[in-house]
Enzyme design. Structure first.
Site, PDB file in Angstrom:
ATOM      1  N   TYR A 147       0.853  -1.188   0.000  1.00  0.00           N
ATOM      2  CA  TYR A 147       0.000   0.000   0.000  1.00  0.00           C
ATOM      3  C   TYR A 147       0.883   1.230   0.000  1.00  0.00           C
ATOM      4  O   TYR A 147       1.841   1.311   0.774  1.00  0.00           O
ATOM      5  CB  TYR A 147      -0.885   0.000   1.250  1.00  0.00           C
ATOM      6  CG  TYR A 147      -1.846   1.169   1.343  1.00  0.00           C
ATOM      7  CD1 TYR A 147      -2.917   1.289   0.462  1.00  0.00           C
ATOM      8  CD2 TYR A 147      -1.677   2.159   2.315  1.00  0.00           C
ATOM      9  CE1 TYR A 147      -3.809   2.357   0.546  1.00  0.00           C
ATOM     10  CE2 TYR A 147      -2.564   3.234   2.405  1.00  0.00           C
ATOM     11  CZ  TYR A 147      -3.627   3.327   1.521  1.00  0.00           C
ATOM     12  OH  TYR A 147      -4.502   4.383   1.608  1.00  0.00           O
ATOM     13  N   ASP A 242       9.203   2.643   0.300  1.00  0.00           N
ATOM     14  CA  ASP A 242       8.123   3.275   1.050  1.00  0.00           C
ATOM     15  C   ASP A 242       8.288   2.854   2.508  1.00  0.00           C
ATOM     16  O   ASP A 242       7.903   1.754   2.900  1.00  0.00           O
ATOM     17  CB  ASP A 242       6.768   2.847   0.495  1.00  0.00           C
ATOM     18  CG  ASP A 242       5.611   3.524   1.235  1.00  0.00           C
ATOM     19  OD1 ASP A 242       5.839   4.071   2.342  1.00  0.00           O
ATOM     20  OD2 ASP A 242       4.489   3.500   0.714  1.00  0.00           O
ATOM     21  N   LYS A 270       3.773   8.907   8.978  1.00  0.00           N
ATOM     22  CA  LYS A 270       3.506   8.335  10.304  1.00  0.00           C
ATOM     23  C   LYS A 270       4.480   8.831  11.383  1.00  0.00           C
ATOM     24  O   LYS A 270       4.292   9.927  11.882  1.00  0.00           O
ATOM     25  CB  LYS A 270       3.414   6.811  10.201  1.00  0.00           C
ATOM     26  CG  LYS A 270       2.257   6.456   9.241  1.00  0.00           C
ATOM     27  CD  LYS A 270       1.760   5.053   9.197  1.00  0.00           C
ATOM     28  CE  LYS A 270       0.487   5.003   8.360  1.00  0.00           C
ATOM     29  NZ  LYS A 270       0.477   4.098   7.235  1.00  0.00           N
TER      30      LYS A 270
HETATM   31  C1  LIG Z   1      -0.001   4.656   5.782  1.00  0.00           C
HETATM   32  C2  LIG Z   1       0.794   4.375   4.592  1.00  0.00           C
HETATM   33  C3  LIG Z   1       0.797   5.216   3.471  1.00  0.00           C
HETATM   34  C4  LIG Z   1      -0.155   6.366   3.330  1.00  0.00           C
HETATM   35  O1  LIG Z   1       0.026   7.359   4.273  1.00  0.00           O
HETATM   36  P1  LIG Z   1      -1.182   8.372   4.563  1.00  0.00           P
HETATM   37  O2  LIG Z   1      -0.601   9.359   5.509  1.00  0.00           O
HETATM   38  O3  LIG Z   1      -2.286   7.535   5.148  1.00  0.00           O
HETATM   39  O4  LIG Z   1      -1.590   8.976   3.264  1.00  0.00           O
HETATM   40  C5  LIG Z   1       1.684   4.961   2.448  1.00  0.00           C
HETATM   41  N1  LIG Z   1       2.519   3.926   2.501  1.00  0.00           N
HETATM   42  C6  LIG Z   1       2.543   3.075   3.551  1.00  0.00           C
HETATM   43  C7  LIG Z   1       3.530   1.965   3.575  1.00  0.00           C
HETATM   44  C8  LIG Z   1       1.668   3.263   4.612  1.00  0.00           C
HETATM   45  O5  LIG Z   1       1.670   2.396   5.630  1.00  0.00           O
END
Ligand SMILES: *Cc1c(COP(=O)(O)O)cnc(C)c1O
Length: 434
Positions: A147, A242, A270
């Site tokens: 994701y 990511d 995060k």
């Molecule tokens: C949470 C998450 C995102 C998206 O971040 P948001 O602040 O919710 O837009 C992207 N990549 C990873 C791996 C995530 O866990």
């Protein structure tokens, strides 16, 4: 009829459902895949979260990852109130942004230049834009079950909420946007090699969660990430990590530090926001120099580098320590092993994936190493387990395909209490299984 345990949450959800789309502002919060009423939260401190009906829970959601120091740490609140008194947003540069960027670059040396945005989604979207500009190619490779936020080009076989809603590829994503997203299997280098050979000279980047946290926790197998690094070199493509979850959670320097791999670009979110809305992307100098105003790749944000968000991020990063990671690894290890034991005793098939302060218990008897094996998990069972744990005051992610998060505020007692509840809950599952 028995009286509900959550009358206020039920009333609040009924009224939110009449005005908010689906009653919530992010799908997984609606508890659709575990059943029951979503809990409305009133307050939280340390490892505890309190709902609108006054029940207190040990929290393993932790706002989905940002809160590595627990809820509402005193030092953070103090720093925030001092910052707020100076003003909440200026739309002009502040020293705080430089300080947080320096801290990020110190912890993650591959981030030679940094740009702050307001969410992980924005960071991922922008990183891919600059990767496309840098390589003059359009296609990207992403992995099934990973994701990267909800931008069009990532909503193809995506993890997180997209997975449990049964819409891994969302309607509304134009075919053209999805067409440039090529899929490969996590932990399967050959599948990546195949995509490259079928699309010679057209792939801008591979984007990957170096520790996958959005199909439940799935760890990279030995050689997988190294293999991606090598393939990218060969093919002239960029490697994008990511690390929105793994950044500052897998270690002080994220997954790239423990795996000793230098990605070309990194996406953060995060933890660098400490519970306020932040994202960041960055990497090699010559690539990041393409971003406006230094270069032609446009990307901007009204609230980017917001002083409150920068303050929360700085406080969170400044308070990381070897001691914290040791504490987290120990607690997580105890919890993971305890869950596996308890399930075995109750004869409930369970595979627990764990790393650092992350874990996911999958209700399946096969090892989970990619999207397909994650999908073998029994989501009904997870739902029943979730409800059983909630009734025992343990607040778990309301989906089988999300990681549990521990924080520095969790204690060995919390873990003990959780394991006691888990033993009872697994027994209940066994006894009610038809
Ligand atoms: C949470 C998450 C995102 C998206 O971040 P948001 O602040 O919710 O837009 C992207 N990549 C990873 C791996 C995530 O866990």
């Amino acid at each position: 009829m028995a009286r509900s345990r959550y009358p206020r949450s039920e009333r609040l959800f009924a009224s939110s459902s009449r005005i908010l789309a689906g009653g919530v502002n992010s799908p997984v919060r609606a508890f659709k895949s575990v059943g029951g009423t979503p809990l409305f939260i009133d307050r939280a401190r340390g490892s505890r979260i309190e709902d609108a009906d006054g029940h207190k829970y040990i929290d393993y959601v932790m706002s989905w990852g940002p809160l590595i120091h627990g809820h509402a740490p005193k030092g953070l609140l103090k720093a925030l109130s001092r910052a707020a008194a100076r003003g909440t947003s200026f739309g002009a540069p502040t020293e705080l942004e430089t300080r947080l960027a320096q801290r990020v670059a110190m912890l993650m040396p591959s981030m030679e230049r940094v740009r702050f945005v307001s969410s992980g989604t924005e960071a991922a979207m922008s990183a891919v834009r600059v990767a496309r500009a840098a390589t003059k190619r359009d296609r990207i490779i992403k992995f099934e079950g990973c994701y990267h936020g909800h931008a069009d080009s990532f909503l193809v076989q995506a993890g997180s909420g997209a997975m449990t809603l049964g819409v891994p590829t969302s309607p509304g994503v134009p075919k053209a946007a999805a067409a440039d997203t090529l899929l490969a299997r996590y932990n399967d280098l050959e599948s990546v090699q195949q995509v490259f050979s079928r699309n010679p000279g057209t792939i801008a980047a591979i984007i990957v969660e170096p520790i996958a946290g959005n199909m439940g926790l799935v760890l990279p197998q030995e050689g997988f990430l190294d293999g991606l690094r090598t393939l990218c070199h060969h093919e002239g493509a960029l490697l994008i990590f990511d690390e929105v979850i793994s950044g500052f959670r897998a270690s002080t320097g994220g997954a790239q530090k423990i795996m000793e791999i230098r990605p070309d670009l990194t996406i953060l979110g995060k933890i660098i926001g400490g519970g306020l809305p932040v994202g960041a992307y960055g990497g090699r100098l010559e690539i990041m120099d393409l971003v406006a105003p230094a270069g032609p790749v446009y990307q901007a944000g009204t609230l980017s580098g917001n002083p409150l968000a920068m303050t929360a991020g700085l406080w969170s990063l400044e308070n990381l320590s070897a001691k914290l990671y040791k504490h987290l690894a120990k607690l997580t290890g105890t919890l993971a092993a305890g869950l596996a034991d308890a399930a075995r005793e109750a004869e409930v098939p369970l595979q627990v994936n764990a790393h650092g302060s992350l874990l996911t218990p999958f209700f399946t008897d096969q090892p989970v190493r990619d999207f397909q094996s994650a999908l073998s998990a029994n989501t009904e069972r997870y739902g029943a387990f979730h409800r059983a744990m909630l009734s025992r005051d343990i607040y778990l992610p309301p989906s089988q395909f999300e990681a549990w998060f521990l924080s520095g505020a969790h204690t060995p007692r919390d873990v003990e209490t959780t394991l006691r509840a888990a033993r009872q809950s697994f027994r209940e599952l066994r006894d009610t299984a038809s």
